[in-house]
Each structure stands twice: as structure tokens, then as C-alpha cells.
Design a protein around this motif. Structure first.
Motif, PDB file in Angstrom:
ATOM      1  N   GLY A  12       4.165   1.359   3.809  1.00 57.29           N
ATOM      2  CA  GLY A  12       4.232   2.792   4.593  1.00 57.29           C
ATOM      3  C   GLY A  12       4.570   2.481   5.892  1.00 57.29           C
ATOM      4  O   GLY A  12       4.669   3.716   6.620  1.00 57.29           O
ATOM      5  N   VAL A  45       8.611  13.115  -6.674  1.00 59.05           N
ATOM      6  CA  VAL A  45       8.085  12.459  -5.372  1.00 59.05           C
ATOM      7  C   VAL A  45       6.795  12.767  -4.976  1.00 59.05           C
ATOM      8  O   VAL A  45       6.796  14.204  -4.836  1.00 59.05           O
ATOM      9  N   LYS A  48       2.376  12.436  -0.879  1.00 60.57           N
ATOM     10  CA  LYS A  48       2.037  11.269   0.009  1.00 60.57           C
ATOM     11  C   LYS A  48       3.291  10.499   0.385  1.00 60.57           C
ATOM     12  O   LYS A  48       3.154   9.548   1.361  1.00 60.57           O
ATOM     13  N   ASP A  49       3.974  10.367  -0.446  1.00 60.42           N
ATOM     14  CA  ASP A  49       5.196   9.342  -0.460  1.00 60.42           C
ATOM     15  C   ASP A  49       6.750  10.035   0.181  1.00 60.42           C
ATOM     16  O   ASP A  49       7.407   9.337   0.488  1.00 60.42           O
ATOM     17  N   LYS A  52       7.850   8.786   3.292  1.00 60.21           N
ATOM     18  CA  LYS A  52       8.298   7.130   3.166  1.00 60.21           C
ATOM     19  C   LYS A  52       9.516   6.832   3.177  1.00 60.21           C
ATOM     20  O   LYS A  52      10.642   7.756   2.523  1.00 60.21           O
ATOM     21  N   ASP A  69       9.945   1.500   2.024  1.00 59.17           N
ATOM     22  CA  ASP A  69       8.367   1.441   1.835  1.00 59.17           C
ATOM     23  C   ASP A  69       8.285   1.178   0.309  1.00 59.17           C
ATOM     24  O   ASP A  69       8.941   2.052  -0.605  1.00 59.17           O
ATOM     25  N   PRO A  71       6.323   2.892  -2.851  1.00 52.47           N
ATOM     26  CA  PRO A  71       5.511   4.017  -3.105  1.00 52.47           C
ATOM     27  C   PRO A  71       4.213   3.554  -3.617  1.00 52.47           C
ATOM     28  O   PRO A  71       4.233   2.515  -4.274  1.00 52.47           O
ATOM     29  N   GLU A  72       3.169   4.506  -3.512  1.00 52.74           N
ATOM     30  CA  GLU A  72       1.761   4.081  -4.052  1.00 52.74           C
ATOM     31  C   GLU A  72       1.698   3.617  -5.555  1.00 52.74           C
ATOM     32  O   GLU A  72       1.042   2.862  -6.028  1.00 52.74           O
TER      33      GLU A  72
END
Length: 141
Positions: A12, A45, A48-49, A52, A69, A71-72
């Protein structure tokens, strides 16, 4: 001859790290793509991403340093992983000092830059983003 272009995964903070690297190496980003730029019904997507970095590229000489980054939904990158280092070969001792000092700022120096037993000027560190670097000037190269 083929070029080797390192690619780094971040959790991130790729843009922050690359802004720092750009301040040390100079130059301009060749490309910045955010996850929101490639979002589609086939590739949704998460919000929160969205901002990124999906891809960032910084040309350094004839090489390109690249990153993204993670992604979560893909899990975290192990920032203490130490299986690889980015090695920089410089054209002068002064350039080696400049890059070592700049990139190691806020990081942990593993081996201070100095004359090595094998005849080069060499140092090693982990930068403040957890990336490991080796900087070397070989006057005989």
C-alpha cells in the motif's frame, strides 16, 4: 544484451516509496497505473484498493525499477523477506556514496559503504520501506 528490471511488491505504500526513490535517482515516472484505472465488471476493485498502485515504473539509466501494491484480497507481502536484493553498480565512488546515503536514509545499514576485501567500494542496507539494496563501485570494471 538483455536488461534486468527489478519489480517490487508493496503493502500500500508503493507510491510513497517510489517518490522517495525518484528523489534519490532523479528522473520521471514512465508510468503510473492505479487499480481504479483497470477496474471493470470482469475485474471489480474494492474501494479500499482503488487508489493503490497497480503498476509504477521509474527509469534508471537503461533499466527500469517497477513496483505495485498488493491488493488486500491477495494477502500481505512479507516485508521482512530477505531472499533478494537490488544491486546497483555505479560509475564512480561519488555516485556510490550519493546513492548509498540517499537510499539508506531512515533504513538499517547492514554493511557500511567502504573499500571491500575483493577490491570494490561496497555497502549493503535495508531501506525504510524494507527493500534490500547493495551499492558497489568497481574501479576495475
Amino acid at each position: 544484451m538483455a536488461l534486468i528490471n527489478p519489480h517490487i511488491n508493496f503493502n500500500g505504500n508503493a507510491e510513497e516509496a517510489f517518490t522517495f526513490y525518484k528523489s534519490v535517482f532523479g528522473g520521471e515516472f514512465a508510468k503510473i497505473i492505479r487499480f481504479k484505472d483497470i477496474a471493470s465488471p470482469e475485474f471489480p476493485v474494492a474501494e479500499k484498493d482503488a487508489n493503490k498502485i497497480m503498476h509504477i515504473a521509474l527509469p534508471i539509466g537503461k533499466n527500469i525499477l517497477m513496483a505495485n501494491d498488493v491488493p488486500e484480497f491477495m494477502g500481505k507481502t512479507n516485508e521482512n523477506e530477505n531472499r533478494s536484493k537490488i544491486s546497483i553498480s555505479t560509475e564512480s565512488k561519488e555516485e556510490a556514496d550519493k546513492l548509498f546515503k540517499g537510499l539508506s536514509a531512515g533504513g538499517n545499514i547492514e554493511m557500511p559503504i567502504d573499500n571491500s576485501p575483493w577490491g570494490s567500494y561496497f555497502g549493503m542496507f535495508r531501506d525504510k520501506y524494507g527493500i534490500e539494496w547493495m551499492v558497489e563501485f568497481d574501479p576495475n570494471a
